[in-house]
Design an enzyme around this catalytic site. Structure first.
Site, PDB file in Angstrom:
ATOM      1  CB  ALA A  66     -65.109 -34.316 -65.614  1.00 28.05           C
ATOM      2  N   GLY A 111     -69.479 -32.788 -67.707  1.00 26.21           N
ATOM      3  CA  GLY A 111     -69.832 -32.481 -66.317  1.00 26.21           C
ATOM      4  C   GLY A 111     -70.459 -31.100 -66.167  1.00 26.21           C
ATOM      5  CD  GLU A 114     -72.722 -35.652 -66.418  1.00 23.38           C
ATOM      6  OE1 GLU A 114     -71.495 -35.391 -66.394  1.00 23.38           O
ATOM      7  OE2 GLU A 114     -73.167 -36.784 -66.198  1.00 23.38           O
ATOM      8  CD  GLU A 134     -69.863 -36.766 -70.649  1.00 24.87           C
ATOM      9  OE1 GLU A 134     -70.552 -36.515 -71.655  1.00 24.87           O
ATOM     10  OE2 GLU A 134     -69.969 -36.131 -69.578  1.00 24.87           O
TER      11      GLU A 134
HETATM   12  N1  COA Z   1     -60.631 -30.799 -69.031  1.00 27.17           N
HETATM   13  C1  COA Z   1     -59.385 -30.300 -68.905  1.00 27.17           C
HETATM   14  N2  COA Z   1     -58.943 -29.238 -69.581  1.00 27.17           N
HETATM   15  C2  COA Z   1     -59.806 -28.641 -70.423  1.00 27.17           C
HETATM   16  C3  COA Z   1     -61.106 -29.118 -70.616  1.00 27.17           C
HETATM   17  C4  COA Z   1     -61.519 -30.263 -69.874  1.00 27.17           C
HETATM   18  N3  COA Z   1     -62.728 -30.759 -69.960  1.00 27.17           N
HETATM   19  N4  COA Z   1     -61.718 -28.333 -71.539  1.00 27.17           N
HETATM   20  C5  COA Z   1     -60.822 -27.406 -71.894  1.00 27.17           C
HETATM   21  N5  COA Z   1     -59.668 -27.592 -71.220  1.00 27.17           N
HETATM   22  C6  COA Z   1     -58.434 -26.796 -71.317  1.00 27.17           C
HETATM   23  C7  COA Z   1     -57.666 -27.073 -72.591  1.00 27.17           C
HETATM   24  O1  COA Z   1     -56.883 -28.233 -72.448  1.00 27.17           O
HETATM   25  C8  COA Z   1     -56.843 -25.823 -72.709  1.00 27.17           C
HETATM   26  O2  COA Z   1     -55.782 -25.890 -71.803  1.00 27.17           O
HETATM   27  P1  COA Z   1     -54.290 -25.422 -72.248  1.00 27.17           P
HETATM   28  O3  COA Z   1     -54.434 -23.974 -72.632  1.00 27.17           O
HETATM   29  O4  COA Z   1     -53.451 -25.643 -71.021  1.00 27.17           O
HETATM   30  O5  COA Z   1     -53.925 -26.284 -73.412  1.00 27.17           O
HETATM   31  C9  COA Z   1     -57.795 -24.744 -72.210  1.00 27.17           C
HETATM   32  O6  COA Z   1     -58.756 -25.428 -71.413  1.00 27.17           O
HETATM   33  C10 COA Z   1     -58.526 -24.019 -73.314  1.00 27.17           C
HETATM   34  O7  COA Z   1     -59.186 -24.994 -74.114  1.00 27.17           O
HETATM   35  P2  COA Z   1     -59.028 -25.075 -75.696  1.00 27.17           P
HETATM   36  O8  COA Z   1     -59.342 -26.474 -76.109  1.00 27.17           O
HETATM   37  O9  COA Z   1     -57.694 -24.527 -76.121  1.00 27.17           O
HETATM   38  O10 COA Z   1     -60.174 -24.066 -76.166  1.00 27.17           O
HETATM   39  P3  COA Z   1     -60.936 -24.088 -77.565  1.00 27.17           P
HETATM   40  O11 COA Z   1     -61.706 -22.815 -77.601  1.00 27.17           O
HETATM   41  O12 COA Z   1     -60.038 -24.387 -78.677  1.00 27.17           O
HETATM   42  O13 COA Z   1     -61.983 -25.306 -77.451  1.00 27.17           O
HETATM   43  C11 COA Z   1     -63.628 -26.683 -76.342  1.00 27.17           C
HETATM   44  C12 COA Z   1     -63.026 -25.275 -76.506  1.00 27.17           C
HETATM   45  C13 COA Z   1     -64.630 -26.617 -75.210  1.00 27.17           C
HETATM   46  C14 COA Z   1     -64.318 -27.099 -77.663  1.00 27.17           C
HETATM   47  C15 COA Z   1     -62.501 -27.690 -76.031  1.00 27.17           C
HETATM   48  O14 COA Z   1     -61.727 -27.173 -74.952  1.00 27.17           O
HETATM   49  C16 COA Z   1     -62.991 -29.047 -75.614  1.00 27.17           C
HETATM   50  O15 COA Z   1     -63.423 -29.813 -76.465  1.00 27.17           O
HETATM   51  N6  COA Z   1     -62.904 -29.378 -74.307  1.00 27.17           N
HETATM   52  C17 COA Z   1     -63.268 -30.672 -73.795  1.00 27.17           C
HETATM   53  C18 COA Z   1     -64.759 -30.823 -73.735  1.00 27.17           C
HETATM   54  C19 COA Z   1     -65.137 -32.199 -73.246  1.00 27.17           C
HETATM   55  O16 COA Z   1     -64.934 -33.202 -73.902  1.00 27.17           O
HETATM   56  N7  COA Z   1     -65.730 -32.226 -72.054  1.00 27.17           N
HETATM   57  C20 COA Z   1     -66.222 -33.446 -71.470  1.00 27.17           C
HETATM   58  C21 COA Z   1     -65.241 -34.062 -70.579  1.00 27.17           C
HETATM   59  S1  COA Z   1     -65.899 -35.561 -69.906  1.00 27.17           S
END
Ligand code: COA
Length: 260
Positions: A66, A111, A114, A134
């Site tokens: 999400a 999400g 899910e 989460e």
């Molecule tokens: N919500 C909003 N934005 C998200 C996102 C999320 N769940 N997951 C990734 N993004 C965005 C990042 O903020 C970034 O945006 P920006 O370029 O404007 O800063 C872009 O997507 C790329 O992500 P980034 O974190 O730079 O890529 P990465 O390869 O370094 O890492 C992940 C990848 C998936 C490990 C990391 O993005 C992450 O941990 N995301 C969140 C995962 C999460 O906790 N999901 C559950 C939410 S309830």
């Protein structure tokens, strides 16, 4: 419906819905979820589509969760509403009259995981990472993850994934039964397509009721489930598809189902 965050592609008999926010790793915000619901309705109504594939745009992610920027603003009542809203769309996938296959082409977190859990089967790329992080954000899964995961992989594995918040790779996801098949990244789409085409050659009414019966198996007791199975079994006996399937077998030819 005018889609800004979703791509729809129909190459009969397969309809593909692609979540298309690659710059945010296809994170699910309210607009994406609303469009997803519309796309599912559209694919359900399209008679040329027999099987639906759900995937994410870009090389990196299926859906990375999400949208945390949206989640960060939630309050208790809006949080509950948002969770219920997302849950309803995932129920829509489960209740849909056609099989839905998740093609997990990268991160499937929160999400995203899910969403994949609500699909009927999950195929993953070797580079997929799947998890429910989460708790690392101070919340719990809100799109049914705490309920569906254990039904698929068992309570112990579900506890491990939900409590640790740590993702697992595709090989481990396959080992524990979280995904049905793993393919090299470049072959995922083809592998999913081939499987979807195989399903599309089956009787659509049989697929519809088979899906509904298996869905119910986890919600009702054995006797009620078997009663439902008998009712569906009997219902199919009235269809032209059943006559076609059996006649084709006896005539040693491939059946041509019309969904009637
Ligand atoms: N919500 C909003 N934005 C998200 C996102 C999320 N769940 N997951 C990734 N993004 C965005 C990042 O903020 C970034 O945006 P920006 O370029 O404007 O800063 C872009 O997507 C790329 O992500 P980034 O974190 O730079 O890529 P990465 O390869 O370094 O890492 C992940 C990848 C998936 C490990 C990391 O993005 C992450 O941990 N995301 C969140 C995962 C999460 O906790 N999901 C559950 C939410 S309830």
């Amino acid at each position: 419906m005018d889609y800004k965050n979703i791509l729809l592609h129909v190459e009969a008999p397969v309809g593909t819905i692609t979540i298309n926010r690659p710059d945010k790793l296809n994170a699910l915000n309210a607009a994406v979820m609303t469009e997803l619901s519309g796309a599912l309705r559209e694919m359900e109504a399209d008679d040329t589509v027999r099987v639906i594939v759900l995937t994410g745009a870009g090389e990196k992610a299926f859906v990375a969760g999400a949208d945390i920027a949206e989640l960060a603003k939630m309050k208790p009542f809006s949080g509950r509403k948002d969770s219920s809203f997302g849950q309803e769309i995932l129920f829509q996938i489960e209740q849909l009259a056609k099989p839905v296959v998740a093609a997990i082409n990268g991160y499937a977190l929160g999400g995203g995981c899910e969403l994949a859990l609500a699909c009927d089967v999950r195929f993953a790329s070797e580079k997929a990472k799947i998890g429910l992080p989460e708790v690392t954000l101070g919340i719990i899964p809100g799109y049914g993850g705490t309920q569906r995961l254990g039904r698929i992989v068992g309570k112990g594995r579900a506890m491990e994934l939900v409590l640790s918040g740590e993702p697992i790779d595709a090989a481990e996801a396959y080992r524990i039964g979280l995904v049905n098949k793993v393919a090299p990244p470049a072959e995922l789409a083809k592998t999913v397509r081939e499987w979807a085409e195989k399903l599309a050659a089956r009787g659509p009414l049989a697929l519809r009721l088979a899906k509904a019966a298996v869905q119910k198996s986890l919600e009702v007791d054995l006797r009620d489930g078997c009663e439902l199975e008998s009712a569906y079994f009997g219902m199919l006996a009235s269809t032209a598809d059943m006559r076609e399937g059996m006649t084709a077998f006896l005539e040693k030819r491939k059946p041509v189902y019309k969904g009637e």
